[in-house]
Design a protein around this motif. Structure first.
Motif, PDB file in Angstrom:
ATOM      1  N   GLU A 226       0.812  -1.226   0.000  1.00 40.38           N
ATOM      2  CA  GLU A 226       0.000   0.000   0.000  1.00 40.38           C
ATOM      3  C   GLU A 226       0.843   1.273   0.000  1.00 40.38           C
ATOM      4  OE1 GLU A 226      -2.745  -0.292   3.209  1.00 40.38           O
ATOM      5  OE2 GLU A 226      -3.749  -2.058   2.390  1.00 40.38           O
ATOM      6  N   LEU A 227       1.897   1.275  -0.797  1.00 40.47           N
ATOM      7  CA  LEU A 227       2.730   2.477  -0.954  1.00 40.47           C
ATOM      8  C   LEU A 227       2.648   2.970  -2.392  1.00 40.47           C
ATOM      9  CD1 LEU A 227       6.040   1.921   1.044  1.00 40.47           C
ATOM     10  CD2 LEU A 227       4.114   3.326   1.665  1.00 40.47           C
ATOM     11  N   PHE A 228       2.634   4.290  -2.544  1.00 38.05           N
ATOM     12  CA  PHE A 228       2.461   4.884  -3.869  1.00 38.05           C
ATOM     13  C   PHE A 228       3.433   6.044  -4.063  1.00 38.05           C
ATOM     14  CE2 PHE A 228      -1.617   3.336  -2.316  1.00 38.05           C
ATOM     15  CZ  PHE A 228      -1.960   2.431  -3.306  1.00 38.05           C
ATOM     16  N   LEU A 229       3.608   6.407  -5.321  1.00 40.42           N
ATOM     17  CA  LEU A 229       4.416   7.564  -5.707  1.00 40.42           C
ATOM     18  C   LEU A 229       3.495   8.624  -6.298  1.00 40.42           C
ATOM     19  CD1 LEU A 229       7.584   6.208  -7.530  1.00 40.42           C
ATOM     20  CD2 LEU A 229       7.600   7.842  -5.673  1.00 40.42           C
ATOM     21  N   GLU A 230       3.711   9.860  -5.904  1.00 43.20           N
ATOM     22  CA  GLU A 230       2.930  10.946  -6.505  1.00 43.20           C
ATOM     23  C   GLU A 230       3.851  12.111  -6.826  1.00 43.20           C
ATOM     24  OE1 GLU A 230      -0.903  13.787  -5.565  1.00 43.20           O
ATOM     25  OE2 GLU A 230      -0.914  11.698  -4.911  1.00 43.20           O
ATOM     26  N   SER A 231       3.697  12.661  -8.026  1.00 44.10           N
ATOM     27  CA  SER A 231       4.518  13.793  -8.461  1.00 44.10           C
ATOM     28  C   SER A 231       3.616  14.912  -8.964  1.00 44.10           C
ATOM     29  CB  SER A 231       5.460  13.355  -9.583  1.00 44.10           C
ATOM     30  OG  SER A 231       6.275  12.285  -9.156  1.00 44.10           O
ATOM     31  N   PHE A 232       3.989  16.136  -8.646  1.00 42.05           N
ATOM     32  CA  PHE A 232       3.277  17.295  -9.200  1.00 42.05           C
ATOM     33  C   PHE A 232       4.232  18.479  -9.286  1.00 42.05           C
ATOM     34  CE2 PHE A 232       2.661  17.629  -4.625  1.00 42.05           C
ATOM     35  CZ  PHE A 232       2.804  18.983  -4.359  1.00 42.05           C
TER      36      PHE A 232
ATOM     37  N   PHE B 117      11.682  18.140   6.391  1.00 41.36           N
ATOM     38  CA  PHE B 117      11.871  17.032   7.337  1.00 41.36           C
ATOM     39  C   PHE B 117      10.706  16.931   8.321  1.00 41.36           C
ATOM     40  CE2 PHE B 117      16.652  17.628   6.615  1.00 41.36           C
ATOM     41  CZ  PHE B 117      16.699  16.605   5.695  1.00 41.36           C
ATOM     42  N   THR B 118      10.207  18.074   8.749  1.00 38.39           N
ATOM     43  CA  THR B 118       9.076  18.082   9.694  1.00 38.39           C
ATOM     44  C   THR B 118       7.837  17.478   9.045  1.00 38.39           C
ATOM     45  OG1 THR B 118       9.959  20.118  10.654  1.00 38.39           O
ATOM     46  CG2 THR B 118       7.701  19.529  11.247  1.00 38.39           C
ATOM     47  N   ILE B 119       7.557  17.882   7.796  1.00 38.24           N
ATOM     48  CA  ILE B 119       6.391  17.332   7.065  1.00 38.24           C
ATOM     49  C   ILE B 119       6.559  15.827   6.882  1.00 38.24           C
ATOM     50  CG2 ILE B 119       5.111  17.348   4.875  1.00 38.24           C
ATOM     51  CD1 ILE B 119       5.915  20.353   4.648  1.00 38.24           C
ATOM     52  N   GLU B 120       7.783  15.393   6.559  1.00 38.52           N
ATOM     53  CA  GLU B 120       8.066  13.960   6.363  1.00 38.52           C
ATOM     54  C   GLU B 120       7.816  13.169   7.643  1.00 38.52           C
ATOM     55  OE1 GLU B 120      11.516  13.829   2.873  1.00 38.52           O
ATOM     56  OE2 GLU B 120      12.094  13.696   4.978  1.00 38.52           O
ATOM     57  N   ASN B 121       8.317  13.689   8.765  1.00 38.92           N
ATOM     58  CA  ASN B 121       8.213  12.966  10.042  1.00 38.92           C
ATOM     59  C   ASN B 121       6.766  12.900  10.553  1.00 38.92           C
ATOM     60  OD1 ASN B 121      10.953  12.510  10.113  1.00 38.92           O
ATOM     61  ND2 ASN B 121      11.388  14.391  11.233  1.00 38.92           N
ATOM     62  N   VAL B 122       6.038  13.999  10.395  1.00 38.70           N
ATOM     63  CA  VAL B 122       4.658  14.035  10.904  1.00 38.70           C
ATOM     64  C   VAL B 122       3.735  13.180  10.029  1.00 38.70           C
ATOM     65  CG1 VAL B 122       2.661  15.522  11.388  1.00 38.70           C
ATOM     66  CG2 VAL B 122       4.945  16.291  11.996  1.00 38.70           C
ATOM     67  N   THR B 123       3.883  13.281   8.711  1.00 37.85           N
ATOM     68  CA  THR B 123       2.986  12.554   7.783  1.00 37.85           C
ATOM     69  C   THR B 123       3.483  11.146   7.454  1.00 37.85           C
ATOM     70  OG1 THR B 123       4.086  13.551   5.861  1.00 37.85           O
ATOM     71  CG2 THR B 123       2.138  14.678   6.721  1.00 37.85           C
TER      72      THR B 123
ATOM     73  N   GLN C  76      -3.293   7.929   2.319  1.00 40.59           N
ATOM     74  CA  GLN C  76      -3.738   8.924   3.302  1.00 40.59           C
ATOM     75  C   GLN C  76      -2.600   9.881   3.669  1.00 40.59           C
ATOM     76  OE1 GLN C  76      -6.985   8.671   4.151  1.00 40.59           O
ATOM     77  NE2 GLN C  76      -6.960  10.576   5.320  1.00 40.59           N
ATOM     78  N   ASN C  77      -1.400   9.334   3.839  1.00 43.71           N
ATOM     79  CA  ASN C  77      -0.251  10.160   4.219  1.00 43.71           C
ATOM     80  C   ASN C  77       0.175  11.093   3.094  1.00 43.71           C
ATOM     81  OD1 ASN C  77      -0.314   8.784   6.619  1.00 43.71           O
ATOM     82  ND2 ASN C  77       1.410   7.458   6.158  1.00 43.71           N
ATOM     83  N   ILE C  78       0.097  10.608   1.864  1.00 42.18           N
ATOM     84  CA  ILE C  78       0.415  11.460   0.698  1.00 42.18           C
ATOM     85  C   ILE C  78      -0.555  12.635   0.634  1.00 42.18           C
ATOM     86  CG2 ILE C  78       0.290  11.544  -1.834  1.00 42.18           C
ATOM     87  CD1 ILE C  78       1.551   8.749  -1.879  1.00 42.18           C
ATOM     88  N   LYS C  79      -1.816  12.356   0.925  1.00 46.17           N
ATOM     89  CA  LYS C  79      -2.836  13.416   0.903  1.00 46.17           C
ATOM     90  C   LYS C  79      -2.508  14.509   1.920  1.00 46.17           C
ATOM     91  CE  LYS C  79      -7.841  14.016   1.302  1.00 46.17           C
ATOM     92  NZ  LYS C  79      -9.105  13.390   1.749  1.00 46.17           N
TER      93      LYS C  79
ATOM     94  N   ARG D  14      -0.328  18.560  12.395  1.00 39.49           N
ATOM     95  CA  ARG D  14      -0.356  17.818  13.670  1.00 39.49           C
ATOM     96  C   ARG D  14      -1.792  17.471  14.065  1.00 39.49           C
ATOM     97  NH1 ARG D  14       4.293  21.086  15.088  1.00 39.49           N
ATOM     98  NH2 ARG D  14       6.082  19.692  15.221  1.00 39.49           N
ATOM     99  N   VAL D  15      -2.722  18.395  13.815  1.00 40.16           N
ATOM    100  CA  VAL D  15      -4.137  18.135  14.126  1.00 40.16           C
ATOM    101  C   VAL D  15      -4.655  16.976  13.285  1.00 40.16           C
ATOM    102  CG1 VAL D  15      -6.472  19.085  13.939  1.00 40.16           C
ATOM    103  CG2 VAL D  15      -4.660  20.468  14.940  1.00 40.16           C
ATOM    104  N   VAL D  16      -4.381  17.017  11.974  1.00 43.85           N
ATOM    105  CA  VAL D  16      -4.846  15.962  11.049  1.00 43.85           C
ATOM    106  C   VAL D  16      -4.194  14.625  11.400  1.00 43.85           C
ATOM    107  CG1 VAL D  16      -4.906  15.201   8.647  1.00 43.85           C
ATOM    108  CG2 VAL D  16      -5.313  17.596   9.182  1.00 43.85           C
ATOM    109  N   ALA D  17      -2.888  14.653  11.724  1.00 44.25           N
ATOM    110  CA  ALA D  17      -2.157  13.417  12.056  1.00 44.25           C
ATOM    111  C   ALA D  17      -2.699  12.780  13.322  1.00 44.25           C
ATOM    112  CB  ALA D  17      -0.679  13.722  12.226  1.00 44.25           C
ATOM    113  N   SER D  18      -3.024  13.611  14.329  1.00 47.77           N
ATOM    114  CA  SER D  18      -3.582  13.079  15.579  1.00 47.77           C
ATOM    115  C   SER D  18      -4.959  12.461  15.352  1.00 47.77           C
ATOM    116  CB  SER D  18      -3.677  14.183  16.636  1.00 47.77           C
ATOM    117  OG  SER D  18      -4.539  15.220  16.200  1.00 47.77           O
TER     118      SER D  18
END
Length: 248
Positions: free
Chosen positions: A153-159, A188-194, A212-215, A238-242
């Protein structure tokens, strides 16, 4: 006399009506016909099972089921030749040993060619291998790209950044700077949280992770491109991740 005439008239009328009824044929309504058919069908079913044999075919051999060998080609840009050469053994080993595929780098066309063979058991392994190589070519580390082979369940997304907002010149540079942050802190913060991996290649953004994490990561990056300050974006992530953690 009058009564005799009346009786004769009545008799004549009855004769005429009889003739009319004989001349016209009664047409059955469709509903009654349908009902009759259904009843006949029920009666036929109740009589007993219809003696019909299933056709029995011999089992197909795995060679015929697999079909001809398939091939995928992944183009390698010039700036990824050296990393590919250095990490070739790490790329080659899981594709050949784990996925039972054939792989080579074509020096003329500058493509990585992956091909199925007799040992290949799963047809989907070709897609996994091509995604793995594609992720490395886009700029991800071999260890991160290897997760595409291990997990389903892992995907690649590019934009492109300009797809979100048509920016030019210094405005575009500032948007890229907001995404990366000082010393790559924001990225790095976005990577670690998501729980994703992000690659910034000029105006292109590549994200590796679950759907979900890519979104979540994409929403954060889009907000940064549109001009939101990083502190506000951190709070929203952080709100969405929690919330997602509570769901699961």
């Amino acid at each position: 006399m009058d009564t005799d005439k009346n009786t004769t008239l009545d008799a004549g009328a009855t004769m005429e009506t009889k003739d009319d009824t004989e001349s016209f044929t009664k047409v059955k309504s469709r509903k009654t016909q349908k009902r009759k058919r259904e009843q006949d069908g029920v009666e036929m079913d109740t009589e007993g099972p219809v003696a019909s044999k299933r056709p029995q075919f011999p089992p197909i051999s795995s060679d015929k089921l697999r079909g001809p060998d398939e091939m995928r080609k992944i183009a390698v840009p010039a700036h990824r030749y050296t990393p590919l050469k250095e990490n070739w053994l790490k790329i080659f080993t899981p594709i050949v040993e784990n996925l039972q595929l054939q792989v080579r780098f074509n020096l003329k066309t500058r493509n990585v060619e992956i091909k199925t063979c007799k040992e290949t058991q799963d047809i989907g392994s070709l897609t996994k291998a091509s995604d793995f190589v594609k992720a490395f070519v886009l700029g991800f580390q071999v260890e991160d790209a290897l997760a595409l082979i291990r997990l389903d369940e892992l995907f690649l997304e590019s934009f492109d950044i300009t797809d979100v907002k048509p920016l030019k010149g210094d405005h575009l540079s500032r948007a890229i700077g907001r995404i990366a942050g000082k010393g790559g802190k924001t990225k790095f913060t976005i990577e670690n949280v998501t729980k994703t991996r992000i690659v910034l290649a000029e105006t292109k953004v590549h994200i590796l992770g679950s759907f979900q994490n890519i979104k979540m990561a994409r929403t954060a990056i889009c907000n940064l491109i549109l001009g939101s300050p990083p502190s506000k974006v951190y709070g929203n992530i952080r709100v969405v991740a929690s919330r997602t953690a509570e769901r699961f």
